[in-house]
Design a protein around this motif. Structure first.
Motif, PDB file in Angstrom:
ATOM      1  N   ASP A  94     114.393  47.407  55.771  1.00 58.48           N
ATOM      2  CA  ASP A  94     112.990  47.610  55.450  1.00 58.48           C
ATOM      3  C   ASP A  94     112.691  47.235  53.998  1.00 58.48           C
ATOM      4  O   ASP A  94     111.697  46.555  53.707  1.00 58.48           O
ATOM      5  CB  ASP A  94     112.618  49.069  55.701  1.00 58.48           C
ATOM      6  CG  ASP A  94     111.119  49.279  55.794  1.00 58.48           C
ATOM      7  OD1 ASP A  94     110.441  48.473  56.449  1.00 58.48           O
ATOM      8  OD2 ASP A  94     110.628  50.254  55.193  1.00 58.48           O
ATOM      9  N   LEU A 139     112.974  43.354  53.434  1.00 61.50           N
ATOM     10  CA  LEU A 139     111.852  42.593  53.986  1.00 61.50           C
ATOM     11  C   LEU A 139     110.748  42.381  52.945  1.00 61.50           C
ATOM     12  O   LEU A 139     110.088  41.336  52.923  1.00 61.50           O
ATOM     13  CB  LEU A 139     111.269  43.299  55.212  1.00 61.50           C
ATOM     14  CG  LEU A 139     112.040  43.152  56.524  1.00 61.50           C
ATOM     15  CD1 LEU A 139     111.401  44.002  57.616  1.00 61.50           C
ATOM     16  CD2 LEU A 139     112.130  41.701  56.972  1.00 61.50           C
ATOM     17  N   SER A 184     120.712  47.212  59.096  1.00 65.64           N
ATOM     18  CA  SER A 184     119.382  47.544  59.576  1.00 65.64           C
ATOM     19  C   SER A 184     118.829  48.778  58.834  1.00 65.64           C
ATOM     20  O   SER A 184     119.199  49.033  57.699  1.00 65.64           O
ATOM     21  CB  SER A 184     119.404  47.751  61.093  1.00 65.64           C
ATOM     22  OG  SER A 184     118.097  47.781  61.608  1.00 65.64           O
ATOM     23  N   MET A 195     110.501  52.026  59.824  1.00 67.68           N
ATOM     24  CA  MET A 195     110.193  50.756  59.176  1.00 67.68           C
ATOM     25  C   MET A 195     108.744  50.750  58.685  1.00 67.68           C
ATOM     26  O   MET A 195     107.828  51.066  59.436  1.00 67.68           O
ATOM     27  CB  MET A 195     110.401  49.598  60.149  1.00 67.68           C
ATOM     28  CG  MET A 195     111.782  49.552  60.808  1.00 67.68           C
ATOM     29  SD  MET A 195     113.105  49.161  59.653  1.00 67.68           S
ATOM     30  CE  MET A 195     112.743  47.441  59.332  1.00 67.68           C
ATOM     31  N   LYS A 196     108.567  50.367  57.422  1.00 71.58           N
ATOM     32  CA  LYS A 196     107.236  50.303  56.826  1.00 71.58           C
ATOM     33  C   LYS A 196     106.790  48.865  56.536  1.00 71.58           C
ATOM     34  O   LYS A 196     105.600  48.625  56.345  1.00 71.58           O
ATOM     35  CB  LYS A 196     107.203  51.097  55.518  1.00 71.58           C
ATOM     36  CG  LYS A 196     107.532  52.578  55.658  1.00 71.58           C
ATOM     37  CD  LYS A 196     107.535  53.247  54.291  1.00 71.58           C
ATOM     38  CE  LYS A 196     107.894  54.723  54.395  1.00 71.58           C
ATOM     39  NZ  LYS A 196     107.940  55.368  53.052  1.00 71.58           N
ATOM     40  N   ASN A 197     107.761  47.965  56.469  1.00 75.04           N
ATOM     41  CA  ASN A 197     107.466  46.627  55.964  1.00 75.04           C
ATOM     42  C   ASN A 197     107.515  45.513  57.009  1.00 75.04           C
ATOM     43  O   ASN A 197     107.680  44.338  56.667  1.00 75.04           O
ATOM     44  CB  ASN A 197     108.433  46.290  54.815  1.00 75.04           C
ATOM     45  CG  ASN A 197     108.199  47.174  53.606  1.00 75.04           C
ATOM     46  OD1 ASN A 197     107.064  47.457  53.256  1.00 75.04           O
ATOM     47  ND2 ASN A 197     109.284  47.604  52.971  1.00 75.04           N
ATOM     48  N   LEU A 198     107.354  45.860  58.280  1.00 74.34           N
ATOM     49  CA  LEU A 198     107.400  44.833  59.327  1.00 74.34           C
ATOM     50  C   LEU A 198     106.282  43.798  59.183  1.00 74.34           C
ATOM     51  O   LEU A 198     106.438  42.644  59.596  1.00 74.34           O
ATOM     52  CB  LEU A 198     107.330  45.485  60.711  1.00 74.34           C
ATOM     53  CG  LEU A 198     108.598  46.225  61.168  1.00 74.34           C
ATOM     54  CD1 LEU A 198     108.352  46.896  62.516  1.00 74.34           C
ATOM     55  CD2 LEU A 198     109.787  45.290  61.247  1.00 74.34           C
ATOM     56  N   PHE A 199     105.164  44.196  58.567  1.00 73.55           N
ATOM     57  CA  PHE A 199     104.064  43.257  58.387  1.00 73.55           C
ATOM     58  C   PHE A 199     104.464  42.093  57.487  1.00 73.55           C
ATOM     59  O   PHE A 199     103.863  41.012  57.550  1.00 73.55           O
ATOM     60  CB  PHE A 199     102.841  43.984  57.799  1.00 73.55           C
ATOM     61  CG  PHE A 199     101.577  43.173  57.842  1.00 73.55           C
ATOM     62  CD1 PHE A 199     101.085  42.669  59.045  1.00 73.55           C
ATOM     63  CD2 PHE A 199     100.864  42.906  56.672  1.00 73.55           C
ATOM     64  CE1 PHE A 199      99.929  41.912  59.082  1.00 73.55           C
ATOM     65  CE2 PHE A 199      99.705  42.143  56.704  1.00 73.55           C
ATOM     66  CZ  PHE A 199      99.228  41.657  57.914  1.00 73.55           C
ATOM     67  N   GLU A 200     105.517  42.301  56.660  1.00 73.75           N
ATOM     68  CA  GLU A 200     106.015  41.220  55.805  1.00 73.75           C
ATOM     69  C   GLU A 200     106.485  40.019  56.637  1.00 73.75           C
ATOM     70  O   GLU A 200     106.415  38.872  56.177  1.00 73.75           O
ATOM     71  CB  GLU A 200     107.172  41.721  54.935  1.00 73.75           C
ATOM     72  CG  GLU A 200     106.816  42.844  53.965  1.00 73.75           C
ATOM     73  CD  GLU A 200     106.043  42.355  52.749  1.00 73.75           C
ATOM     74  OE1 GLU A 200     105.968  41.128  52.542  1.00 73.75           O
ATOM     75  OE2 GLU A 200     105.529  43.206  52.003  1.00 73.75           O
ATOM     76  N   ILE A 201     106.953  40.272  57.843  1.00 73.40           N
ATOM     77  CA  ILE A 201     107.402  39.170  58.711  1.00 73.40           C
ATOM     78  C   ILE A 201     106.246  38.223  58.995  1.00 73.40           C
ATOM     79  O   ILE A 201     106.420  36.997  59.040  1.00 73.40           O
ATOM     80  CB  ILE A 201     108.001  39.738  60.020  1.00 73.40           C
ATOM     81  CG1 ILE A 201     109.272  40.537  59.717  1.00 73.40           C
ATOM     82  CG2 ILE A 201     108.295  38.614  61.011  1.00 73.40           C
ATOM     83  CD1 ILE A 201     109.877  41.223  60.927  1.00 73.40           C
ATOM     84  N   ASP A 227     121.889  40.622  57.556  1.00 69.85           N
ATOM     85  CA  ASP A 227     121.750  42.059  57.776  1.00 69.85           C
ATOM     86  C   ASP A 227     122.829  42.599  58.700  1.00 69.85           C
ATOM     87  O   ASP A 227     122.871  42.269  59.880  1.00 69.85           O
ATOM     88  CB  ASP A 227     120.362  42.355  58.359  1.00 69.85           C
ATOM     89  CG  ASP A 227     120.119  43.848  58.525  1.00 69.85           C
ATOM     90  OD1 ASP A 227     120.713  44.636  57.770  1.00 69.85           O
ATOM     91  OD2 ASP A 227     119.331  44.225  59.423  1.00 69.85           O
ATOM     92  N   MET A 262     113.266  35.996  61.990  1.00 67.48           N
ATOM     93  CA  MET A 262     114.318  36.998  62.143  1.00 67.48           C
ATOM     94  C   MET A 262     114.979  36.786  63.492  1.00 67.48           C
ATOM     95  O   MET A 262     114.325  36.858  64.531  1.00 67.48           O
ATOM     96  CB  MET A 262     113.736  38.406  62.045  1.00 67.48           C
ATOM     97  CG  MET A 262     114.761  39.512  62.093  1.00 67.48           C
ATOM     98  SD  MET A 262     113.997  41.128  61.719  1.00 67.48           S
ATOM     99  CE  MET A 262     115.439  42.195  61.833  1.00 67.48           C
TER     100      MET A 262
END
Length: 346
Positions: free
Chosen positions: A238, A241, A233, A267-273, A230, A280
């Motif tokens: 997002d 991810l 960013s 950011m909407k997809n941080l839960f994917e981590i 990346d 990361m």
């Protein structure tokens, strides 16, 4: 020995910028040329390295304790990588005329400690400026990011954003031709840049400016992504991810999408981590200084074997010293392909 002037031009950080660099950010001054003392060298600069990271060093929102690079204060000369020749040496390490590169400032002449510079990496038949581009710090960043942080394995799928830039274009070639990635997906802005990234070895390059970019990313990653390099960013991070494989890795190298203008990252997809157990990790190239010799040798060998293209990977702009900031600002409007280098007019 060439004549040494008493004074030279330097670009000074006059006012730390907020959202955007303005005409008030830098000021041109005349400053004295300092004679070298024992263990020092005086260098005449021939080229400047232009790097997006320089923008973060001068931001008025950065506090010294959390700065990840130099922290110039107003009145300091603007920090920059450079390539130049030793004009006068008070060091047993360097002879006059030696081609060196290192880190100093936007100044016509610089006087530094003998240990602050190193021999410019060169290949016979190539421009001196290759030391700042194909064999420079951005390529070291790409190599160390992929190997040390991303731990990219042969056969894996890697996505690289900012793929038409200096670090990204090097990462594409290293991933495909040196490390043996199974699938390399670049992300760049505009069809012309995407076609160029594909010519470097990317299996496909996606145009983030396209209205179908989100759908294109899904179609290009049917088996998901093992490593994401990346450089931008923001929204692209997002979206990627949501395409990462379980136990995949994100190499957090840059955030150029937020360096100028609105810096808010939605950011909407941080839960994917969490759900995908993604690692990361942020880094800067100096974290892996001990790996640079091996990295430069691997890339140099690939160049000599025709596996790493140098043609088109450097945007070299010849400019008067008065235009140094103007050339640098090209980084933030997409006016470069590969590494942007300023060649000072003689």
């Amino acid at each position: 020995m060439a004549d040494i002037p008493k004074d030279c031009k330097a670009w000074i950080l006059a006012e730390k910028p907020g959202e955007r660099v303005t005409d008030k950010t830098f000021r041109l001054e005349e400053r004295p040329v300092r004679e070298p003392s024992d263990g020092e060298v005086l260098i005449k600069v021939g080229y400047f390295s232009n790097d997006p990271a320089q923008r973060t060093w001068i931001s008025n929102s950065v506090v010294k304790e959390r700065a990840y690079g130099p922290f110039p204060v107003e009145g300091d000369a603007m920090p920059s990588g450079f390539l130049g020749r030793v004009l006068k040496s008070k060091s047993s390490k360097w002879q006059e005329g030696a081609l060196v590169n290192g880190f100093a400032s936007w100044s016509e002449y610089i006087t530094v400690n003998e240990h602050a510079v190193f021999p410019a990496r060169q290949i016979e038949g190539y421009s001196d400026s290759i030391a700042l581009s194909a064999l420079g710090m951005t390529t070291m960043t790409a190599y160390c990011g992929l190997t040390e942080v991303g731990q990219l394995k042969a056969g894996q799928t890697v996505v690289i954003s900012g793929a038409a830039g200096a670090t990204g274009s090097a990462a594409v070639q290293i991933a495909k031709h040196i490390l043996g990635a199974g699938r390399v997906i670049g992300i760049a802005g505009g069809r012309d840049k995407c076609q160029w990234v594909e010519s470097l070895g990317a299996d496909v390059c996606l145009d983030y400016k396209s209205p179908s970019f989100a759908d294109d990313l899904v179609k290009a990653t049917p088996d998901y992504v093992n490593v994401y390099f990346d450089n931008v960013s923001g929204q692209i991070l997002d979206l990627v991810l949501a395409r990462m494989a379980r136990f995949s890795r994100v190499i957090a190298c840059g955030a150029i999408s937020a360096y100028e203008g609105d810096r808010e990252m939605r950011m909407k997809n941080l839960f994917e981590i969490i759900t995908m157990r993604i690692t990361m990790q942020g880094f800067i190239v100096s974290d892996f200084a001990d790996k640079w010799p091996a990295a430069s040798q691997a890339v140099k060998k690939a160049i000599e074997e025709g596996k790493f293209k140098t043609e088109g990977t450097e945007t070299k702009v010849e400019a008067a010293f008065e235009d140094v900031p103007k050339v640098w600002k090209r980084l933030f409007s997409g006016q470069n392909q590969g590494k942007l280098v300023t060649e000072l007019k003689a």
